[in-house]
Design an enzyme around this catalytic site. Structure first.
Site, PDB file in Angstrom:
ATOM      1  N   ASP A  19      37.825  41.278  26.107  1.00  0.00           N
ATOM      2  CA  ASP A  19      36.756  40.377  26.542  1.00  0.00           C
ATOM      3  C   ASP A  19      35.669  40.329  25.482  1.00  0.00           C
ATOM      4  OD1 ASP A  19      38.177  40.125  28.876  1.00  0.00           O
ATOM      5  OD2 ASP A  19      36.737  41.206  30.140  1.00  0.00           O
ATOM      6  N   GLY A  47      44.764  42.374  35.285  1.00  0.00           N
ATOM      7  CA  GLY A  47      45.697  43.469  35.579  1.00  0.00           C
ATOM      8  C   GLY A  47      45.136  44.807  35.132  1.00  0.00           C
ATOM      9  N   ASN A  49      42.084  45.648  34.447  1.00  0.00           N
ATOM     10  CA  ASN A  49      40.880  46.006  35.225  1.00  0.00           C
ATOM     11  C   ASN A  49      41.276  46.642  36.557  1.00  0.00           C
ATOM     12  OD1 ASN A  49      39.500  44.686  33.191  1.00  0.00           O
ATOM     13  ND2 ASN A  49      39.027  42.863  34.399  1.00  0.00           N
ATOM     14  N   ASP A 266      38.344  42.278  40.668  1.00  0.00           N
ATOM     15  CA  ASP A 266      39.366  43.231  40.205  1.00  0.00           C
ATOM     16  C   ASP A 266      39.080  44.633  40.721  1.00  0.00           C
ATOM     17  OD1 ASP A 266      40.492  41.147  38.805  1.00  0.00           O
ATOM     18  OD2 ASP A 266      39.392  41.595  36.960  1.00  0.00           O
TER      19      ASP A 266
END
Ligand code: ATP
Ligand code: RIB
Length: 328
Positions: A19, A47, A49, A266
């Protein structure tokens, strides 16, 4: 003993991203340039996270994702391993680079995200089949939608041959066939995804007031065979719909100072899966998920913001106390 012979683990299959975040006063509008922001490179991907949220809340966690053969892929795997996540089943893509997300966050914590999936999009059904035993033996299998729909379908086909509790986070929402939906036990959309899913399945108009609309959408979607729908509502918490009893249960969240909501969903899902894996019932698991997500929104970053079990316990107790006093 092979790892997968002991079934007490959460298996997360999905995306892993780097990110690239800019935190600034306001989000730009189309064609506008906003300067003065602060830059941070973080580890993300829905995923990854969720896998971090799962392990930090106390469950053995295995993660399958595809990353590029690049420096980012190495960073992701090494950091996830440091967390204690089993990364033995992760795959390197030889042709695509690792997934990247550009994220802008404003001073109120609102965000805009654009993702270049890269290797994530190349996680293929046959690679999933190579891990059939791992999938069938898991206690909980969690999937999101930053990978291809064919791959998602294969995961749930295989998981259905075992006893795993199958959770889908339909984010970012894409068309889901009735066949995929039939194979899922718990779906966890946010409010927009709930209505988007309803509309994509052509289940008719939703013309009622807000509360009625949410209930009708949940009941209609449950006709596909999903027994539990948990709709997250941001600062308003979440609603659990259990189709077998037709019961809706509202789980509030805490009133906190929001810094960055990236990864809140998440966090909620990873903790939900982890607490279910630990044998708790769905309502208790959602309370823990809510307590955890109310911590994640007070911190910058995605994986960095995921709380550990001791912190979650503190907020869980606060949430219970306020609920018992009727203050939530
Ligand atoms: P995101 O895309 O930002 O990760 P989402 O859209 O998937 O999130 P939300 O419904 O916004 O999902 O948030 C998930 C959960 O996080 C909520 O159910 C709630 O428990 C918690 N949460 C989100 N926003 C807040 C907030 N402002 N204050 C407290 N808790 C929050
Ligand atoms: O849900 C948040 C995640 O979505 C970010 O970490 C970003 O990578 C995108 O996948």
């Amino acid at each position: 003993m092979k790892y997968e012979d002991n079934s007490n683990y959460v298996l997360v299959i999905g995306s892993s991203n780097i990110d690239l975040n800019i935190y600034s006063k306001k989000l730009p509008t189309s064609g506008e340039t906003v300067t003065g922001g602060k830059f941070q490179q973080n580890l993300g991907g829905k995923g990854a996270n969720q896998a971090v949220a799962s392990i930090r809340s106390g469950s053995k966690t295995v993660f399958i994702a595809k990353v590029g053969t690049d420096i980012y892929g190495e960073q992701m795997i090494s950091q996830l391993s440091k967390e204690g996540i089993n990364t033995d089943y992760m795959i390197h893509d030889l042709s695509e680079s690792s997934g990247i997300a550009f994220i802008m966050v404003d001073e109120k914590g609102e965000n805009m995200i654009s993702v270049a999936p890269g290797a994530n999009a190349n996680l293929l059904p046959h690679e999933i089949r190579n891990n059939s035993e791992l999938i069938k033996n898991a206690k909980v299998v969690v999937v999101q939608m930053e990978i291809s729909t064919d791959t998602i379908e294969e995961i749930f086909n295989i998981a259905s041959q075992g006893d795993a509790i199958k959770i889908l986070n339909p984010a970012p929402l894409k068309y889901l066939s009735p066949h995929i939906l039939r194979n899922i036990d718990i779906i966890v959309p946010n409010e927009g995804e709930l209505y988007g899913l309803h509309s994509s399945l052509n289940l008719g108009d939703l013309t009622l007031d807000l509360d009625g609309k949410m209930k009708q959408a949940s009941r209609d979607i449950a006709k596909t065979g999903i027994t539990t729908i948990i709709t997250t509502l941001g600062s308003k918490g979440s609603i659990i719909f259990q189709a077998d009893t037709d019961i809706f249960t509202h789980i509030p969240t805490l009133d906190v100072q929001v810094i960055d909501t990236v990864g809140a969903g998440d966090c909620f899902i990873g903790v939900l899966a982890s607490i279910i894996n630990q044998g708790e019932d769905i309502v208790k698991a959602v309370k823990y998920a809510s307590a955890a997500a109310s911590i994640a929104v007070t911190r910058e970053g995605a994986q960095d913001s995921m709380p550990h079990r001791e912190e979650i316990n503190v907020n869980f107790k606060k949430l219970e106390k306020l609920r018992n006093r009727g203050e939530l």
